[in-house]
Design a protein around this motif. Structure first.
Motif: not given
Length: 332
Positions: A194-207
Motif C-alpha cells: 500500500s504505497p503512500a502515494k496511492f493512499v487517500r483519506w476523505d473526511e465525511q460531513d458526519d466526521g
C-alpha cells in the motif's frame, strides 16, 4: 535465543539496543527493502552511526535487502550489498537469488540470512539455499504451525529464526499480489505494501473517514474509531451484503506463550516485526521480550508468561488484540 528487533530509523535502533536487543535489522532509504515508506530507513551516514552505536554495546546490525529487483535495477541491490560489507553490517537479509549470489561471490565473509520473503517452508528448499548460496540462517514465514517449525528445526541444514511479535501477513511472504492488484506496485518488488502515494483519506460531513487505495474504498471509520494504515488484507469489504474484515482482522502475532516450545525446538532467534513503528513501540516490546527471555534463561523449568508482559504487548498490538496465528492450527 537471540532477540532481533526492528529499526526503522536511528532513534529506533538506539531504543532497541538500549532495551536489550541482541541484534537489530534495518534498511536503506530505497526500494531494496520491504519497508520503503517515505521518511523511513537509513541513509549511509545514519547507518554507519547506527552500526557503531550497536557494536559499541555488543549488538549486531543486519541489513534487510529483501525485495526482488528486476534485471534493470539489479545493480542497485548489488551496490547495497557492497555497502553492507563496507559499513560492517553483521549480515544481510536477502531473498533474491542474484542478490545472494553477488554477496557470496564478492563478500563471502559477510553472513547471508535468507529473508522471510524467500518463502522457504521445507527442508529441501532450505537445503538448496544453503548449498547454492551458503546461507547462515533462514527466517521462516508466518504461515507454519508450531509442529511444522519443530520438524524443520530437526531437518534444516541451517539455524532458523521465527517471528515472535508484530503485524501478521496472511500470505506466504514473498507471494502476495494484493497490493499490486490494486495499485500496480508490488511490495515484493517496490518495497512497500500500500504505497503512500496511492493512499487517500476523505473526511465525511458526519466526521467519519473513508480511506481509499488507488481509488478503491478499503475501509470506513466512525468518528471516534481508531484507524490503522490501509492495506488490502486488513480492509473491510461488502460480501453478500455484510461488511466485515473478509481477509484478516487487525491483530498482532504474539508467540510469548510458545517461548519454551520454540526454545526446545532449537529456534535460534526471535524476530520482532515493526520497522514502520515508532520508538515507543520498539522500546516497550524489546524490553518485554528481553525480560521474558532472561527469565527463561535463568529458570526454564519454571518459566511462565507474566500478566504484565502480555498487557504490555497487547497495548502495542493492532486492534489491541493478539493471536498465535498459524502457529496454532487445530486442523493441522
Amino acid at each position: 535465543m537471540q532477540l532481533v528487533c526492528p529499526a526503522g530509523n536511528l532513534p529506533a535502533l538506539q531504543a532497541a539496543v538500549d532495551a536489550g536487543a541482541d541484534a537489530v535489522y534495518a534498511g536503506f532509504r530505497d526500494e531494496t527493502n520491504a519497508r520503503a515508506f517515505p521518511g523511513l530507513n537509513f541513509d549511509h551516514a545514519a547507518l554507519r552511526e547506527g552500526i557503531a552505536y550497536a557494536h559499541k554495546r555488543g549488538a549486531r546490525v543486519y541489513l534487510a535487502l529483501n525485495t526482488y529487483p528486476d534485471s534493470a535495477r539489479l545493480p542497485q541491490w548489488q551496490a547495497a550489498v557492497d555497502r553492507a560489507a563496507e559499513f560492517g553490517c553483521d549480515a544481510i537479509i536477502a531473498a533474491e537469488a542474484a542478490v545472494l549470489a553477488h554477496a557470496l561471490r564478492h563478500h563471502p565473509q559477510l553472513p547471508r540470512h535468507l529473508s522471510v520473503q524467500g518463502s522457504a517452508t521445507t527442508a529441501p528448499a532450505l537445503r538448496y539455499y544453503h548449498e547454492r548460496f551458503g546461507i547462515a540462517r533462514a527466517v521462516l514465514p508466518r504461515v507454519l504451525s508450531i509442529q511444522q517449525v519443530e520438524r524443520l528445526c530437526e531437518s534444516a541444514p541451517v539455524p532458523l529464526e521465527t517471528f515472535a511479535f508484530g503485524s501478521l501477513c496472511i500470505m506466504v511472504e514473498g507471494r502476495c499480489q494484493l497490493s499490486s492488484y490494486v495499485t500496480g506496485a508490488s511490495p515484493n518488488r517496490h518495497g512497500v505494501c500500500s504505497p503512500a502515494k496511492f493512499v487517500r483519506w476523505d473526511e465525511q460531513d458526519d466526521g467519519s473517514r473513508e480511506v481509499r487505495l488507488n481509488d478503491v474504498l478499503i475501509d470506513r471509520f466512525e468518528p471516534a474509531e481508531p484507524a490503522g494504515y490501509p492495506t488490502v488484507c486488513k480492509g473491510r469489504f461488502d460480501v453478500g451484503g455484510e461488511i466485515f474484515h473478509a481477509l484478516e482482522e487487525p491483530t498482532s502475532l504474539n508467540t510469548l506463550s510458545l517461548l519454551p516450545r520454540l526454545a526446545r525446538a532449537g529456534v535460534v532467534a526471535l524476530k520482532i516485526e515493526g520497522r514502520q513503528r515508532g520508538v515507543a513501540y520498539v522500546g516497550s516490546v524489546t524490553r518485554t521480550w528481553r525480560a521474558a527471555l532472561d527469565r527463561y534463561s535463568a529458570d526454564p523449568e519454571r518459566w511462565q508468561s507474566q500478566p504484565e508482559w502480555e498487557s504490555a504487548l497487547s497495548a502495542h498490538a493492532e486492534g489491541h488484540q493478539t493471536t498465535l496465528g498459524a502457529y496454532h492450527r487445530a486442523w493441522h
